[in-house]
Design a protein around this motif. Structure first.
Motif, short mmCIF file in Angstrom:
data_model
loop_
_atom_site.label_atom_id
_atom_site.label_comp_id
_atom_site.label_asym_id
_atom_site.label_seq_id
_atom_site.Cartn_x
_atom_site.Cartn_y
_atom_site.Cartn_z
N ILE A 1 0.93 -1.24 -0.10
CA ILE A 1 -0.02 0.00 -0.02
C ILE A 1 0.93 1.05 -0.03
N ASP A 2 0.56 2.22 -0.82
CA ASP A 2 1.40 3.33 -0.98
C ASP A 2 0.64 4.37 -0.50
N GLU A 3 0.61 4.80 0.71
CA GLU A 3 -0.12 6.01 1.45
C GLU A 3 0.29 7.18 0.98
N GLY A 4 1.31 7.50 0.25
CA GLY A 4 1.86 8.62 0.13
C GLY A 4 2.27 9.55 0.65
N ILE A 5 3.33 8.90 1.59
CA ILE A 5 4.23 9.59 2.53
C ILE A 5 5.62 9.86 2.01
N THR A 6 5.80 10.94 1.49
CA THR A 6 7.00 11.34 0.75
C THR A 6 8.04 11.18 1.96
N VAL B 1 -7.50 3.33 8.82
CA VAL B 1 -8.93 2.95 8.14
C VAL B 1 -8.61 2.88 6.62
N PHE B 2 -8.13 3.87 6.19
CA PHE B 2 -7.86 3.63 4.77
C PHE B 2 -6.79 2.36 4.26
N ARG B 3 -6.09 2.18 5.15
CA ARG B 3 -5.26 1.03 4.64
C ARG B 3 -5.77 -0.48 4.80
N ARG B 4 -6.68 -0.31 5.90
CA ARG B 4 -7.41 -1.79 5.92
C ARG B 4 -8.36 -2.02 4.62
N GLN B 5 -9.06 -0.91 4.35
CA GLN B 5 -9.81 -1.32 2.95
C GLN B 5 -8.83 -1.33 1.95
N ALA B 6 -7.87 -0.68 1.91
CA ALA B 6 -7.01 -0.55 0.51
C ALA B 6 -6.23 -2.01 0.59
N LYS C 1 -16.37 3.38 7.77
CA LYS C 1 -15.41 4.46 8.23
C LYS C 1 -14.69 5.22 7.38
N ALA C 2 -14.03 4.51 6.24
CA ALA C 2 -13.49 5.15 5.34
C ALA C 2 -14.35 6.20 4.49
N CYS C 3 -15.44 5.78 4.09
CA CYS C 3 -16.59 7.10 3.55
C CYS C 3 -16.58 7.90 4.53
N VAL C 4 -16.92 7.69 5.74
CA VAL C 4 -17.44 8.83 6.66
C VAL C 4 -16.23 9.75 6.73
N LEU C 5 -14.90 9.34 6.99
CA LEU C 5 -13.62 10.09 7.00
C LEU C 5 -13.33 11.07 5.50
N LEU C 6 -13.56 10.16 4.42
CA LEU C 6 -13.26 10.94 2.99
C LEU C 6 -14.46 11.83 2.70
N GLN D 1 -10.82 7.44 17.54
CA GLN D 1 -9.95 8.53 17.99
C GLN D 1 -8.53 8.35 18.08
N SER D 2 -8.02 7.36 18.86
CA SER D 2 -6.69 7.28 18.89
C SER D 2 -5.89 6.05 18.42
N LYS D 3 -6.73 5.55 17.30
CA LYS D 3 -5.81 4.45 16.79
C LYS D 3 -4.76 4.76 16.09
N GLN D 4 -3.51 4.02 16.37
CA GLN D 4 -2.27 4.62 15.79
C GLN D 4 -2.25 3.49 14.73
N CYS D 5 -1.06 3.26 14.36
CA CYS D 5 -0.66 2.67 12.86
C CYS D 5 -1.54 1.45 12.78
N GLY D 6 -2.57 1.80 11.86
CA GLY D 6 -3.66 0.92 11.67
C GLY D 6 -3.57 -0.31 11.26
N THR D 7 -2.30 -1.00 10.88
CA THR D 7 -2.10 -2.16 10.40
C THR D 7 -2.80 -3.15 11.37
N LEU D 8 -2.99 -2.94 12.59
CA LEU D 8 -3.11 -3.97 13.38
C LEU D 8 -4.98 -4.04 13.55
N ASP D 9 -5.56 -3.45 12.53
CA ASP D 9 -6.95 -3.05 12.74
C ASP D 9 -7.69 -4.54 12.39
N PHE D 10 -7.49 -5.46 13.19
CA PHE D 10 -8.17 -6.59 12.92
C PHE D 10 -9.65 -6.96 13.71
#
Ligand code: SF4
Length: 380
Positions: free
Chosen positions: A124-129, A181-186, A330-335, A371-380
């Motif tokens: 996944i390319d999050e676009g973080i230069t 949230v975006f990564r999980r869907q991606a 969640k992704a649609c709400v955030l988007l 609210q405070s979810k960090q590096c979301g790769t753990l969102d199982f």
């Protein structure tokens, strides 16, 4: 076989096993210089020992360590029936240590034991230069080194936003909520594009223990009930497996000794907030008592959810069709918040967008939990 792991073991044997693994982890440090030549490996009795197993005080060599580690992962795969011959499997590849070891070990075991799997790398390319662009270069080298086809899916193409753009708009406070949230869907969307049967990720025991603790701290019972499972999402579009579910920082030792090509820089937007504190807390516990990590996972596995607890009902997002327990995922709400210039719309208490379906589920699955979810790769 020296170790047996997996849910197929009886709980009491699993507990004993955890203890063995925790001891292994303490042992798995880089070799210390040995004056006068050092000892021979107690397994093969032929090569110089490179690390020590404190529980048994055995000294073992690198080659025997590789064999022990790879056998252990193979047993996890076999005992938990993770794969079937002919399946297409995407390996979530970030270029980091864990996913690089996963890609290497999966391709080795697939070849050695004839699993008959078609393996792919999915990034996944999050676009973080200055972070993801560099780590993707590592994954591209891994593609050649391991001969695994690579698919890269970007936030920009999926959502129209890069993380650089999002951070520019919202700052560094809730960036990981968006990113997770975006990564999980991606990952799911990338896996669907690859037409794979399953997605495997390099989450290890440290990650799982951290997630158990965070789910308790957030009162997120829905996630707590499934975060220790080696396979999740079986009722969703693409199940996810974690073959390193019980592997601790042996991964670092393995990658170090094998000289694997991985990327070790932290994300430039990584905050030192909620998840960071949980991680430090667990690391402190581990220093005092190495098996603490595995005991936290065991506690997570053994939790029983009260029958009175209201669990969220899974449905589909009315907007994009992605799996969701609310009207919009969640992704649609955030988007929607980003696109309307109201980035706080999906952060904190939800107003409006998901109100109807929120009524029953906000305690366990509402936006509060984001609210405070960090590096979301753990969102199982
Ligand atoms: Fe995304 Fe992880 Fe960076 Fe947060 S720390 S912005 S979740 S990559």
């Amino acid at each position: 076989m020296r170790f047996l792991l997996g849910n197929s073991l009886a709980p009491e044997n699993r507990a004993a096993n955890y203890s063995t693994m925790a001891s292994e982890v303490v042992a798995a440090t880089a070799p210390k210089p040995r004056g006068g030549g050092g000892r021979f490996c107690t397994i093969c009795n032929e090569r110089r020992a490179a690390l020590k197993r404190p529980k048994t005080l055995e000294q073992i060599c690198k080659e025997c360590f590789y064999e022990v580690f790879e056998d252990e992962i193979h047993r996890v795969i076999v005992d938990n029936h993770l794969f079937k011959p002919g399946e297409r499997i995407a390996i979530g590849a970030s270029g980091g240590k864990d996913s690089t070891v996963l890609a290497y070990v999966m391709s080795e075991l697939n070849r050695r034991h004839g699993y008959g799997l078609d393996l792919f790398l999915l990034s996944i390319d999050e676009g973080i230069t200055g972070y993801r662009d560099d780590s993707l270069e590592t994954v591209k080298r891994n593609e050649i080194q391991y001969g695994l086809p690579l698919k890269v899916v970007s936030y920009k193409e999926l959502y129209g936003w890069t993380m650089d753009e999002i951070v520019k708009l919202i700052g560094l406070k809730n960036n990981c909520t968006f990113c997770g949230v975006f990564r999980r869907q991606a990952l799911d969307r990338g896996a669907a594009l690859l037409k794979v049967d399953k997605l495997v990720t390099g989450h290890n025991a440290d990650d799982i223990a951290e997630t158990v603790l965070l789910n308790i701290l957030r009162g997120d019972i829905a996630r707590l009930s499934r975060c220790t499972s080696i396979t999740t999402g079986e009722d969703g579009p693409i199940p996810r497996c974690k073959p390193f579910n019980w592997a601790l920082n042996l991964l670092f030792t393995y990658a170090y000794f094998k000289r694997l090509d991985y990327f070790s820089t932290e994300c430039i937007y990584s905050p030192n907030a909620y998840r960071g504190f949980a991680r430090e807390f667990i690391k402190d516990l581990e220093r005092i008592r190495p098996r603490a990590i595995l005991d936290i996972i065991k506690s997570g596995e053994d939790f029983r959810i009260s029958t009175f607890t209201k669990m969220p009902e899974q449905g589909n997002c009315e907007r994009c069709g992605y799996i969701s327990s609310q009207k919009w995922c969640k992704a649609c709400v955030l988007l929607e918040g980003l696109n309307r210039g109201l980035p706080k719309l999906g952060i904190g208490r939800s107003r409006g967008l998901n109100n109807e379906r929120n009524k029953d589920t906000k305690e366990t699955n509402g936006t509060k939990a984001l609210q405070s979810k960090q590096c979301g790769t753990l969102d199982f």
